[in-house]
Structure formats: C-alpha cells, structure tokens
Design a protein around this motif. Structure first.
Motif, PDB file in Angstrom:
ATOM      1  N   GLY B 185      -1.179  -5.428  -7.893  1.00 44.78           N
ATOM      2  CA  GLY B 185       0.000  -4.611  -7.639  1.00 44.78           C
ATOM      3  C   GLY B 185       0.897  -4.509  -8.864  1.00 44.78           C
ATOM      4  O   GLY B 185       1.484  -3.469  -9.132  1.00 44.78           O
ATOM      5  N   GLN B 186       1.006  -5.606  -9.604  1.00 46.38           N
ATOM      6  CA  GLN B 186       1.930  -5.578 -10.734  1.00 46.38           C
ATOM      7  C   GLN B 186       1.341  -4.921 -11.967  1.00 46.38           C
ATOM      8  O   GLN B 186       2.029  -4.231 -12.696  1.00 46.38           O
ATOM      9  CB  GLN B 186       2.321  -7.003 -11.107  1.00 46.38           C
ATOM     10  N   GLY B 188      -1.813  -3.213 -12.100  1.00 45.40           N
ATOM     11  CA  GLY B 188      -2.623  -2.026 -11.892  1.00 45.40           C
ATOM     12  C   GLY B 188      -4.017  -2.114 -12.451  1.00 45.40           C
ATOM     13  O   GLY B 188      -4.644  -1.102 -12.744  1.00 45.40           O
ATOM     14  N   SER B 206       6.707 -14.115 -10.928  1.00 47.88           N
ATOM     15  CA  SER B 206       5.824 -13.062 -10.432  1.00 47.88           C
ATOM     16  C   SER B 206       4.388 -13.238 -10.915  1.00 47.88           C
ATOM     17  O   SER B 206       3.469 -12.651 -10.354  1.00 47.88           O
ATOM     18  CB  SER B 206       6.350 -11.701 -10.867  1.00 47.88           C
TER      19      SER B 206
ATOM     20  N   ALA C  20       7.021 -11.316  -7.012  1.00 51.08           N
ATOM     21  CA  ALA C  20       5.864 -10.542  -7.458  1.00 51.08           C
ATOM     22  C   ALA C  20       5.909  -9.139  -6.875  1.00 51.08           C
ATOM     23  O   ALA C  20       5.625  -8.159  -7.555  1.00 51.08           O
ATOM     24  CB  ALA C  20       4.578 -11.248  -7.056  1.00 51.08           C
ATOM     25  N   LEU C  21       6.310  -9.049  -5.581  1.00 49.34           N
ATOM     26  CA  LEU C  21       6.339  -7.732  -4.934  1.00 49.34           C
ATOM     27  C   LEU C  21       7.391  -6.845  -5.576  1.00 49.34           C
ATOM     28  O   LEU C  21       7.201  -5.642  -5.719  1.00 49.34           O
ATOM     29  CB  LEU C  21       6.626  -7.892  -3.438  1.00 49.34           C
ATOM     30  N   GLU C  23       8.178  -6.702  -8.544  1.00 50.44           N
ATOM     31  CA  GLU C  23       7.703  -6.194  -9.833  1.00 50.44           C
ATOM     32  C   GLU C  23       6.823  -4.959  -9.664  1.00 50.44           C
ATOM     33  O   GLU C  23       6.514  -4.280 -10.626  1.00 50.44           O
ATOM     34  CB  GLU C  23       6.866  -7.270 -10.555  1.00 50.44           C
ATOM     35  N   MET C  24       6.378  -4.733  -8.416  1.00 50.13           N
ATOM     36  CA  MET C  24       5.379  -3.673  -8.241  1.00 50.13           C
ATOM     37  C   MET C  24       6.027  -2.310  -8.228  1.00 50.13           C
ATOM     38  O   MET C  24       7.035  -2.090  -7.578  1.00 50.13           O
ATOM     39  CB  MET C  24       4.648  -3.876  -6.907  1.00 50.13           C
ATOM     40  N   PRO C  25       5.441  -1.379  -8.934  1.00 50.11           N
ATOM     41  CA  PRO C  25       6.022  -0.040  -9.010  1.00 50.11           C
ATOM     42  C   PRO C  25       5.613   0.810  -7.813  1.00 50.11           C
ATOM     43  O   PRO C  25       4.621   1.530  -7.869  1.00 50.11           O
ATOM     44  CB  PRO C  25       5.428   0.520 -10.305  1.00 50.11           C
ATOM     45  N   LEU C  31       0.337   2.685 -12.150  1.00 53.32           N
ATOM     46  CA  LEU C  31      -0.932   1.964 -12.090  1.00 53.32           C
ATOM     47  C   LEU C  31      -1.970   2.708 -12.913  1.00 53.32           C
ATOM     48  O   LEU C  31      -2.449   3.769 -12.518  1.00 53.32           O
ATOM     49  CB  LEU C  31      -1.390   1.832 -10.638  1.00 53.32           C
TER      50      LEU C  31
END
Lengths: 79, 495, 229
Positions: B185-186, B188, B206, C20-21, C23-25, C31
């Motif tokens: 997720g971070q 890709g 993270s 962590a979540l 940080e997710m785009p 991606l």
C-alpha cells in the motif's frame, strides 16, 4: 446509492455479530454466509466484479457447505 | 555440461511441481513407478543447481517470468544465497527421496510422494524468488504440505500436532500477508529490490510495524523462541524421513526468509540486531535445555533443532561478513547433520519399535552401520573436529570475537554453554547405543540398501566438508556479501 | 495483568498499522506498478480484462503457485481424512420437492455459467478460479438434492486435476523454449482485441484452470461428505 450501501453494511455488521454470539452453530454458519454474500455485493458496488464473483461462490457457497458438513459430523450446539 | 549450466533456474521450481502433478496420472497406471518420481525430480534439481552455482558467484542470474521487467513482473533472483540454499535443498531432497524408497511402505504412499515433492519445491521457490508476494505463495506451499505430512501417519498424536501446527502456521501466514499488504500500500510495488530501494529508514513506524509483522509471521515457521511451541510435537510425530526434511530444511527456509526481510528489504542496522541476538541466545538456551530432559529420541532431536536455529540466528545477527557466512555454514552443517540423525534414528525406531532412548540398548552391536551414522551426525551437530559442525561453529565463534564487544563475547559464552548441554545429552544417547547390553534377544536386522546408501552419502558429506571447509567458504563469503550489501542486490535486479 | 499486557501490545500494533495506513495514497495514481498495469496491460497481454492481465500475465507465476496450493489442499485433505475411521451420524432428510425441481432446473445452468465465466476470463469479469468455484457450487447443490448420490467419478476428477495443472506448466515450459525464452511467455498471437480467440495463452490456461479448480473443489466436498456418510 449511498443509502443502499449503508443499509447493506449495517446488515453485514449485524450478521457478523450474530455469527459470533449464536450458540446454534448451524445458524452461525448461515449468518457468516450472509456476511460473505453482502461482501460480494459490496465488492460489486466498489467496481471489483472479479473479487465479487470469487467471494460469492467460495465464501457464500463452498465454505458454508464445508462448515455444514463439519457440523453434521460433530455437534450442532455449542456448550 | 555447458548445456546444463545454461539452463534456466526456474526449472528448479517448475520441474518438481510438474512431476507432482504427474504423479496421480502415473499412479493410475502403475503404483510401482510412483516412488521413483521424487528421486528423478531431485536428481535433476541437484545436477542443475550444482552446475549453475559456480556461474552465479560472479553475477546473479535474474529470471524474468513471462518477460516483464522487474518491478512489473515476477522475477527470480538466483544469486549466491539462493542457489546455495537451492542446491542444499535439492541434494538433501534427493538423498531423502532415496531413503524413502523402502522406508515408506504404509499409508497413502502416492500422496506422500506428491506432498514431499511439493514441500521441497515450495522451499526452493522461497529461496529463489525476488518478489515478496511470490515468496508468500511458495511459503504457503511449503507450510500446507508440511501440515499434511505431519498428519500422514494418522495416529492421534499426529493429527493433534498437525492441528496445532496448522493453527499457529495460519496465524503466521496472516501476519505475513498483512505485513506485505501494508508495504504494498505504501510503496506500490512487491518486488523485493524495488521495496528495498524505496525504504529509506526501517525505524519509521510505517515500515517498522510491517517488518515486525513479517518477521513474526515467518518466525513461526522458523521456530524462533517465543514462537516455537508447535515444533517438538510436529517434528516428532511425522514419519522420520519427513521429520528430517522439516527439521533440516523447512525451518531453515523460514529463517532465510526472516533474514531476507531484515537484511535486504528493510536493511536493518544497529539496535535491532541486539534484540535479535538476545532472542537468539534465549532460543539456544530454551532449545538445548528442553532437549536435555527428553526421553523420546525424536522430541530430543526436534528440541535440538530449536537450539541450532538459535545458533544460526545468533550468527546472522552479528551482521558481519564472518557472522553471516558462519550462519550460512551452520545452516549447511545443521541440515546435513540433522537429516542424518533423523534418518538413522528412523531405522533404529523402526527396528526396535520404540522411540524411547532407553530401548536403543545394544543397537550399536546389532545395527553397526546405522549406529555409526548416528554417531557421526551427533559429533557433527555438537561441533567436534573433523566434522562439518566444527568448522561452522568455529567460524561463528571467530565472528563473535571479531566483534570485539564484551557483550557479544559474553553472549557467545552462553551459546557455548548451550553447546555443552547439547554434547551431554547427545553423548548420553551414544552411550546407550554402544555401551549398554540389551536384554531382549531378538536380532534387529540392518536397514535396506537404499537407506544405507542415502545415510552413508550424508555421512561422507559431513566428513568431507569438515575436512575441506575452504572449498565451501568461497561460496559463503560471496553469499554473505549479497546479504549484507543490499545496494549491490538492488543494482543487480533493477539494473 | 495478562489482559493488560496484551491490550497494550495490541494498541502499539494498532498505532503502527494506522501509521502505515496513513502513508498510503488513497485515490491517487501514485502506485507505480498498478499505474503501469492499467496503462500498458492491454498492449502487453492482449486481455481486455485488466485483472486477468495481472493474474495471468504479469503475475502468472503466482497463479501457478495458487493452483499448486489448491492441489495441495485437496491432497492434504484426502491424506488426513483417509486415516480417520468412518463414523456414522444422523440420517439424512429426504430432500423436498422444491429443492429437487430447483436442482434439475438450475444444475445445467450453473455448469453453463461456470463454463462461460472461465472461458471469457480474458474479456469479462471472472476467470478460471471463479468459474471453477461456480461449477463446484453446482455440485454442492447436487449433493444436497439427490438422496442416493452417485458419487463423483474419482478417476475423471483426478485426470482433470493433473491434466489441468500440467497444461499450465507445459505451456509455461513451451514459452521457455520458443521465442524470447521466458517461462510463461505468451507465444501465441494476441489476435483481435476483445474477441474470444485473443490474448494468446491466457484463455487456454484459464480453461485448464477452470476444469482443475472445478473438479478439485467438488472433490473436496465429495471427500468430506463421503467421510461423514
């Protein structure tokens, strides 16, 4: 649209909680089957039809069948 | 010869899987040829991996599956570490398959051979792959086949051990999958080299939390200290040939995956290694001390594996070139020694009909060869010269001393204490085998030729590697530099 | 004490997962790999369904692994169950008229739908796994509704299982020998986009997987039922 989805999510959560608290394992199995079925519908709404199809056929049909067979072999009620 | 050297390493995975799928069809035709299938498969794998191994020492082979360039498609990285472990898996797999020819004669033998093939092809996949999700898939193949093989004999303890193993293994796999998902997720990407390139610092939460999740999940299979509850039951209730593979290969593959995550993907430095060293020392002590009290030979060997895994982890956590190559060397000598021990114990159990150590009285006279092989394995595991275990333990001690820190020297002392305990309980078994007179007059016969061949090859390998460790050391130092220098790894994969 | 410690540990874990979540785009095209799949998936694999182009094109090797896992699960289940003693359990109810009639009407349709799903995996949603699972759910319906069941023919299902897996592997190995020398390389012509005979090896593999998954999942149900009868 958003109303349908939120109603579905509420039913799904209720079914999930019910699956945890039912003492009758057969009912719990059916409740968990319902969770999978609604999850499949939600996946479809989220534009993931491939996942929806897998979830519907495996989560709702086959896993339930395996659980039912297992219950038949053991006991129906949790102590 | 040139032809073989240029073969694609993907065959090491594809051929055993293909043979495993061929077995049911062959089983419909004739049940006699089925047991030769794993022998053929792993003979092929041994030849190919040993032929390719010298080639990868200079330059790792990057296999692009379906022709897509690394971050987009899946790729295999046949570097020195991967090929070294793949060769180890293939050679031990071949010899154990030869041993199983006569050893496995009850139960669903056809299914045994399928599961055995898939277990080792999963292990080969884990060590060769360069993609983190692909690693998860092969890890699942490895785990699921071991669950089924633990339950193979179908007795009550076997099923119970398999269920215990299944539950803990499933939790481990889920943690691993969550960790992979968070990383994907971070960043890709799922490619290990690409992930390593994108991860700048492992100490941000993270990245740290996914890493911890992955290390925990893989650590269950590797049986690192707080996660090792399943191991003694599972390894002691499987058939002996399977216990040998589980103890000698499966847990080491788990440890390899931990090391790959820690060294290559997250490129850990500093204090996390101190934590790993502490865990490793506790693992050694717990394993050896539990083994000391065992009366059942297979449980004793299983607990001893926990201790050995602790030792290997200790060597890796030193994070120096000596340490890592010592760890890899210890993997090699543990695999050879422990497989030899389990295989010889297998026939001793089979002939005496009991797993109790006390029932082995007088075996040394009745089955001289098996007892000799058992003794060679024992001496190698304890680490006495001139066997393989001596060289590897010596390298680890040297690495700990080269660290120059009082802490490491102190911890090394504790690990050596573990080795002393190990020596005590192994010598107790040897003493029972050779120096106790048996009461019962039945004459157990020796193992069949296939068993003798496979055990003697293991014994010869243990002695040869012990006598000429320098031949292996060159491979190991190259492999250690691959693990320690992740920039080199990234460059070779992504170009 | 024990509970307190575990709650604290869980909270620490939760904090990390949240970090962590965050940080997710979400919703952004950051991606890189996924972006490449949506942009070039069509040209690279020739499949109209992007999911299929990922599952069998870019990550075909994972799919080979998944197929092996399923094969393994089936074998493992058979190993474990064959060692257990058979034990009797409650008698079966005779199926009702509705179930019986519904079965006769639906069974062929379910099989047809499953076949459609795996044959059109490269064009429309679904694929070998989904199609196989749909077919297996048809067999579940059969077991529910026919009282004296004629068992699945184990010879045929074993044949489907092995041959399906082998076709996948052999296609991969042919790719290794032909053309650009990559395992699972697409050596067949891509054909006209968005027609049944397009996307090279993908439909062939999906048909093999469909048969394999269908027979394997049905066999799992069959083995379980056999043990409980």
């Amino acid at each position: 649209m958003i109303i349908i989805v939120s109603v579905l999510i509420i039913i799904m959560l209720a079914a999930a909680v019910a699956a945890c608290i039912f003492k009758d394992l057969l009912s719990a199995t059916i409740a968990s089957c319902m969770v999978s079925l609604i999850a499949a519908v939600l996946f479809f709404f989220l534009q993931a039809p491939d996942v929806a199809m897998a979830e519907a056929s495996i989560g709702a049909a086959l896993v339930t069948a395996v659980f039912v067979i297992a219950i038949r072999r053991t006991r129906r009620y949790e102590e | 010869m040139n032809e073989i050297m240029n073969l694609n390493p993907v065959l090491l995975i594809a051929v055993p899987i293909g043979l495993a799928m061929l077995v049911p069809i062959l089983g419909l035709m004739s049940s006699k040829i089925v047991k030769w299938v794993p022998v053929v498969g792993f003979l092929f794998n041994s030849v190919v991996s040993l032929a390719v191994l010298p080639r990868v020492l200079n330059q790792p082979i990057i296999v692009k599956i379906a022709g897509f360039a690394p971050p987009f498609g899946i790729n295999l990285v046949a570097g020195p570490v991967g090929m070294f472990l793949a060769a180890l898996i293939a050679v031990s797999g071949f010899l154990v398959a030869v041993y199983s020819l006569d050893y496995i004669h009850e139960g669903a033998a056809e299914k045994y051979h399928i599961l055995f093939l898939l277990l080792l092809s999963g292990a080969t996949g884990v060590v060769l792959t360069g993609d983190i999700f692909n690693l998860f898939v092969f890890f699942e193949i490895l785990c699921i086949s071991s669950y089924a093989l633990v339950a193979y004999l179908g007795n009550r303890s076997g099923i119970e051990a398999a269920v215990k193993y299944l539950i803990q293994g499933a939790i481990g796999s889920s943690l691993l999958l969550i960790g992979i998902g968070l990383l994907y997720g971070q960043f890709g990407t799922l490619n290990m080299a690409d992930l390593a390139q994108n991860i700048t610092s492992f100490s941000e939460p993270s990245v740290f939390v996914p890493m911890i999740l992955m290390v925990t999940g893989l650590g269950i299979e590797a049986a690192i200290f707080p996660l090792n509850a399943w191991l003694p039951d599972a390894h002691s209730s499987a058939p002996s040939s399977i216990s040998a593979v589980l103890s000698g290969i499966a847990i080491e593959v788990g440890l390899y995956a931990v090391i790959r995550v820690v060294f290559t993907i997250c490129h850990v430095t500093g204090s996390f290694f101190v934590f790993l060293v502490a865990i490793a020392v506790v693992t050694v002590l717990i394993g050896e001390m539990s083994a000391f009290g065992q009366k059942n030979i297979k449980r004793m060997l299983a607990y001893s594996s926990i201790g050995q895994i602790g030792l290997i982890l200790f060597a890796f956590s030193l994070a120096t070139e000596f340490g890592v190559s010592g760890g890899l060397f210890q993997m090699l000598s543990h695999t050879l020694g422990k497989v030899l021990l389990f295989l010889s114990a297998g026939y001793m159990i089979y002939r005496t009909g009991s797993m109790e150590i006390s029932s082995f009285e007088g075996v040394g006279k009745k089955m001289p060869w098996t007892a000799l092989f058992f003794t060679i394995g024992t001496l190698s595991i304890i680490g006495l010269p001139p066997f393989a275990g001596f060289s590897s333990k010596f390298l680890i001690i040297k690495a700990a001393l080269a660290k120059g820190d009082l802490l490491y020297i102190l911890l090394m002392g504790i690990v050596l204490l573990g080795t002393v305990i190990e020596g005590t309980y192994f010598f107790r078994v040897v003493q029972v085998i050779y120096f106790k007179e048996s009461n019962n007059k039945t004459e157990p016969e020796g193992p069949p030729v296939s068993g003798l061949i496979s055990m003697s090859v293991f014994a010869i390998l243990v002695v040869l590697i012990g006598l000429f460790p320098n031949a292996i050391l060159k491979i190991l130092t190259t492999a250690a530099s691959e693990l320690l220098n992740n920039l080199e790894y990234i460059r070779s994969v992504l170009g | 004490m024990k509970k307190g410690v575990s709650i604290i540990l869980l909270l620490i874990l939760l904090w990390g997962v949240v970090a962590a979540l965050s940080e997710m785009p979400f919703g952004k095209a950051k991606l890189e790999v996924a972006g490449h799949y949506t942009d070039y998936g069509k040209e690279d694999t020739g499949a109209a369904n992007i999911v299929t182009s990922v599952v069998l094109g870019y990550r075909g090797f994972d799919t080979l692994g998944e197929v092996t896992v399923l094969f393994l699960a089936c074998i493992g289940l058979a190993v474990v169950l064959s060692t257990l003693k058979k034990q009797g359990c409650g008698a079966r109810q005779t199926p009702s008229l509705i179930l019986n009639t519904g079965f006769r009407f639906l069974f062929p349709l379910i099989l047809l739908f499953g076949t459609y799903v795996f044959m059109h995996g490269h064009l429309s949603p679904g694929g070998g796994f989904q199609g196989g699972a749909v077919i297996a759910s048809g067999f579940v319906l059969m077991y529910l509704s026919v009282p004296k069941i004629k068992r699945l023919n184990h010879f045929v299902s074993t044949l489907f299982e092995s041959v399906g897996g082998l076709i996948f592997l052999v296609i991969g190995l042919i790719g290794l020998k032909l053309g650009s020398q990559y395992f699972l390389n697409n050596f067949l012509p891509n054909g006209e986009f968005n027609t049944l005979l397009s996307a090279g090896i993908i439909p062939v593999i999906y048909i093999a997987i469909g048969f394999k998954v269908g027979s394997e999942l049905s066999k799992i149900i069959d083995v379980l039922l056999e043990e409980s009868e």
